[in-house]
Scaffold this active site. Structure first.
Site, PDB file in Angstrom:
ATOM      1  N   LYS A  21     -41.377 -27.333 -24.983  1.00  0.00           N
ATOM      2  CA  LYS A  21     -40.235 -26.432 -25.160  1.00  0.00           C
ATOM      3  C   LYS A  21     -40.432 -25.258 -24.216  1.00  0.00           C
ATOM      4  O   LYS A  21     -40.938 -24.184 -24.590  1.00  0.00           O
ATOM      5  CB  LYS A  21     -40.149 -25.966 -26.612  1.00  0.00           C
ATOM      6  CG  LYS A  21     -38.804 -25.331 -26.966  1.00  0.00           C
ATOM      7  CD  LYS A  21     -37.680 -26.351 -26.960  1.00  0.00           C
ATOM      8  CE  LYS A  21     -36.369 -25.744 -27.418  1.00  0.00           C
ATOM      9  NZ  LYS A  21     -35.265 -26.717 -27.379  1.00  0.00           N
ATOM     10  N   SER A  24     -31.203 -30.034 -27.720  1.00  0.00           N
ATOM     11  CA  SER A  24     -31.655 -28.996 -28.644  1.00  0.00           C
ATOM     12  C   SER A  24     -30.603 -28.776 -29.732  1.00  0.00           C
ATOM     13  O   SER A  24     -30.312 -29.694 -30.500  1.00  0.00           O
ATOM     14  CB  SER A  24     -31.988 -27.702 -27.899  1.00  0.00           C
ATOM     15  OG  SER A  24     -32.896 -26.925 -28.657  1.00  0.00           O
TER      16      SER A  24
END
Length: 795
Positions: free
Chosen positions: A403, A594
């Site tokens: 991430k 996401s």
């Protein structure tokens, strides 16, 4: 030309036939009058759409033409105005109409002599067409001057359906009854025929007045001419000749020849949805073309029998990689009908060339043109060292190493995890690119596609020809000759879209499916169409679709890199509630990652393109600290607080270890919630989700292998998926459903202002400004579900 000569001869015959008749509207059936006469006969017929355009009707009486007797008809989609000149007086007729369902129409009209309401008559009409073989019309009319009513009913039947389904709309039998002043008049029976395209003949016998009405007309694609006469005792009594110009296409004389090349140049920018409404006055503004409208245009050209092929002249689309795949699929479908596609370029780039290579029958390049075929690249800037010079620190707290949304500001170089993810992603996208190029040009390429890309760019046109990437180097004026070779006796025309006259009465029942867009950054509040998806707007739209009994399923079109965790969770909640009551299918656009993936997880079925950027299942927090910058600039501050962490998140000081630990725990909790939502929606174990999550991005093809999406395809495939889940025996009718949203938002105004202010800034400074602006858009929210890149813009 033959059609025009035939029309001229017909007009002359019409004048001769009707030169001895008196002015009078001919007889029409209340059940079938849906063309230009609809506003005078049954105003409900206006809503069918066949009345659209302009018509001129001329009445006749001995010994010749009376120029005082004529009518002008102006009709739109749902309204009409008719001006009639009769014996020196002026009659004005107005009609409005609409549809309750695709097969039930209502209308209202007013006939006003000299605009005098006291002498006018007022009409309401009904048109009911539940079957393609059955039509029922009704009319009630009030005459203000005499304060009386009359009523009428008409029935239309198409008996040929019993013998030959292909001829079912060619022969119609009608019967009409009228109740006037309490007296039921004898019926009128009619026969309407169009046995050959463009040639229509009608006959109607009025038992009450013992008169016979005959009419005949011919039609070219957008022009219909006709004449009719009313006969009594075997002699011509009254008649009318008319011409009807329509934006819609009539069934016309002769068989349309497939000999037209359409020069097609949509866009070039292709968006997921309209930035502004498509109604007046916004419809007058030049807007990027939405993807669904582009696909619909290609389908209409596919079905047009006059179209032989499409030409794209130096046309380069601007859209996402996934949308290129959508366009390629639509053009492939176009070619499946035996039609051809040609591209002519002065210059083009990788994605546009891949589109052309995959679908074109021929690709031509200007002799001095160039082909910028170089593959893909993604240049990532890392500004930690740069920011450190100014005393600015950015703290990124990701749920996992993959991430990497904060790395551009918090690191000085690419991490191993980010490199691994991007290398894998680009391998998948590049493999699809090679397949696209080799699909259409495999036997014409001088070497494998990968080798040819490595030789690019082709700044010398002759090198592109030698490589087999294009078929010939020509100037644009030579293109017509090449098109003639591909399709003899053809010609080039500009694209014009027109609907066909509605010949079938009944539209088969369709399944209403709500189409809801989630496009752009996911934020709290209201959406800004095409730019951001507000949780209030999207959640309200999904809730409206769930509660609407006429909506049988929901299709979400997601093109978003995510954003606010809170907003994403609010939308996902509504998706889950809707999925408990109705089928929900999600179609992914260029990016659905996401938070964009989070909101899709509770759906029953997810469809993605092989090149969609998805995944990025993870969360992060990014917090700037400008304490060092303030010290260098001799900026001092003092803080007075009540509460140990009252100044938590203020960028003028560093985070304490306890505050950093608090953020890390919040990030971990949000990540666990992400896993729960995906595991529940995808029927997977949380550990299995974790293995493919950890913030890593995937291509659609990779996501399909990992079980994160159900099907590879585009919007049409998603429509088919929800059709099978609702009613496989019916077509799908997409119904746009939205919630409250702004048209001219502060965000849109600021984006325009920002673009002007940022354009002269150095890249690294502009990147910092845009990053800080993005973070500021989430308000006090720290934990985000957002993908770190926007790769569609990096190619």
């Amino acid at each position: 030309m033959k059609q025009m000569r035939s029309a001229s001869v017909f007009c002359l015959l019409a004048l001769l036939v009707t030169a001895t008749v008196r002015p009078q509207e001919l007889s029409y059936s209340l059940a079938t009058a849906d063309d230009y006469v609809a506003p005078l006969v049954n105003p409900a017929g206006v809503a069918v759409g066949n009345a659209r355009g302009f018509a001129f009707a001329l009445d006749y009486e001995p010994p010749g033409v009376s120029r005082e007797e004529f009518s002008l008809f102006f009709s739109g989609k749902n309204a009409s105005y008719v001006y009639r000149r009769r014996d020196g007086s002026h009659l004005h007729s107005l009609a409005i109409a609409g549809s309750l369902t695709p097969n039930v129409f209502l209308g209202a009209g007013a006939d006003l002599p000299e605009f005098n309401r006291a002498r006018g008559s007022y009409t309401t009409g009904l048109l009911l067409r539940p079957l393609n073989q059955f039509s029922l019309g009704g009319r009630a009319r009030y005459h203000a001057a005499s304060e009386t009513w009359d009523y009428g009913a008409g029935l239309g039947i198409r008996p040929m359906a019993l013998l030959n389904r292909r001829m079912e709309n060619r022969v119609t039998l009608t019967a009409d009854l009228t109740l006037s002043d309490g007296d039921l008049l004898q019926p009128t029976f009619g026969l309407e025929t169009e046995l050959f395209n463009g040639v229509r003949g009608d006959a109607r016998f009025d038992l009450e007045q013992e008169t016979l009405s005959l009419s005949i007309s011919i039609a070219t694609p957008h022009l219909r001419l006709g004449t009719g006469a009313r006969l009594a005792d075997g002699e011509s009594e009254r008649g009318t000749a008319f011409v009807h110009l329509s934006p819609s296409r009539f069934r016309s004389l002769g068989t349309p020849q497939s000999n037209t090349w359409i020069e097609y140049s949509p866009g070039p920018a292709i968006m997921e949805q309209r930035l502004l409404p498509d109604h007046f006055p916004f419809s007058w503004l030049d807007q990027p073309l939405p993807l669904p409208e582009l696909l619909d245009q290609i389908a209409r050209l596919r079905d047009d029998p006059a179209v032989a092929g499409l030409i794209f002249v130096d046309h380069n689309f601007l859209t996402s990689h996934a949308n290129f795949k959508e366009i390629a699929a639509a053009l492939d479908d176009f070619r499946s009908r035996g039609k051809k596609i040609v591209f002519y370029y002065e210059q083009t780039n990788t994605l546009n060339y891949a589109l052309a290579a995959s679908v074109a029958d021929a690709i031509y390049l200007h002799p001095q043109g160039y082909l910028n075929l170089v593959g893909f690249s993604s240049v990532q800037l890392y500004l930690a060292t740069f920011l450190d010079r100014f005393g600015v620190e950015v703290v990124a707290v990701p749920s996992h190493d993959f991430k990497t949304g904060g790395d551009a500001l918090s690191r000085s170089s690419m991490s191993d995890a980010e490199r691994e993810a991007l290398e894998s992603l680009f391998d998948s996208l590049y493999a699809d690119l090679l397949t696209s190029i080799e699909k259409g040009r495999e036997h014409r390429l001088a070497a494998p596609a990968a080798e040819l890309i490595d030789r690019g760019p082709y700044l010398v046109a002759a090198q592109a020809l030698e490589a087999g990437l294009v078929d010939e180097l020509i100037y644009q004026d030579q293109l017509t000759d090449r098109l003639e070779r591909l399709h003899p006796r053809s010609h080039v025309a500009e694209v014009r879209f027109s609907r066909e006259m509605r010949a079938d009465w009944s539209v088969p029942p369709a399944t209403n499916i709500a189409l809801i867009h989630v496009v752009g950054d996911i934020r709290r509040g209201e959406s800004d169409p095409g730019m951001s998806a507000g949780s209030r707007t999207v959640a309200e739209a999904i809730r409206n679709a769930r509660e609407d009994r006429s909506i049988e399923g929901i299709l979400l079109r997601v093109a978003s890199s995510g954003g606010s965790t809170l907003a994403s969770d609010s939308i996902a909640r509504e998706v889950a509630l809707a999925a408990a009551e109705k089928p929900v299918v999600v179609s992914f656009g260029g990016t659905a990652a996401s938070g964009g993936y989070y909101i899709a997880a509770p759906a029953h079925h997810i469809v993605a393109q092989p090149v969609t950027i998805t995944g990025s299942i993870g969360v992060l927090a990014v917090l700037p600290n400008v304490e060092g910058l303030a010290e260098r600039l001799d900026i001092n501050w003092e803080t007075i607080r009540r509460g140990e962490r009252a100044d938590f998140g203020v960028p003028l000081r560093r985070l304490s270890p306890e505050e950093l630990e608090l953020i890390e725990r919040s990030v971990a909790a949000s990540y666990e919630r992400f896993l729960e939502v995906v595991a529940a929606g995808r029927a997977m174990e949380s550990d299995a989700v974790h293995e493919v999550a950890q913030g890593r991005v995937w291509s659609g093809a990779q996501a399909a292998d990992l079980g994160l999406v159900d099907e590879l395809g585009g919007l049409a495939d998603a429509v088919e998926a929800i059709r099978l889940r609702t009613n496989p025996n019916r077509a799908v009718q997409l119904v746009p459903v939205g919630g409250r949203q702004g048209v001219f938002s502060r965000e849109r105004t600021w984006r325009i202002t920002r673009a002007r202010a940022y354009r002269d800034l150095p890249p690294e400074v502009r990147m910092v400004a845009e990053a800080l602006e993005t973070l500021g858009a989430y308000g006090d929210e720290i934990i985000l579900m957002r993908m770190p890149y926007d790769l569609d813009l990096a190619w």
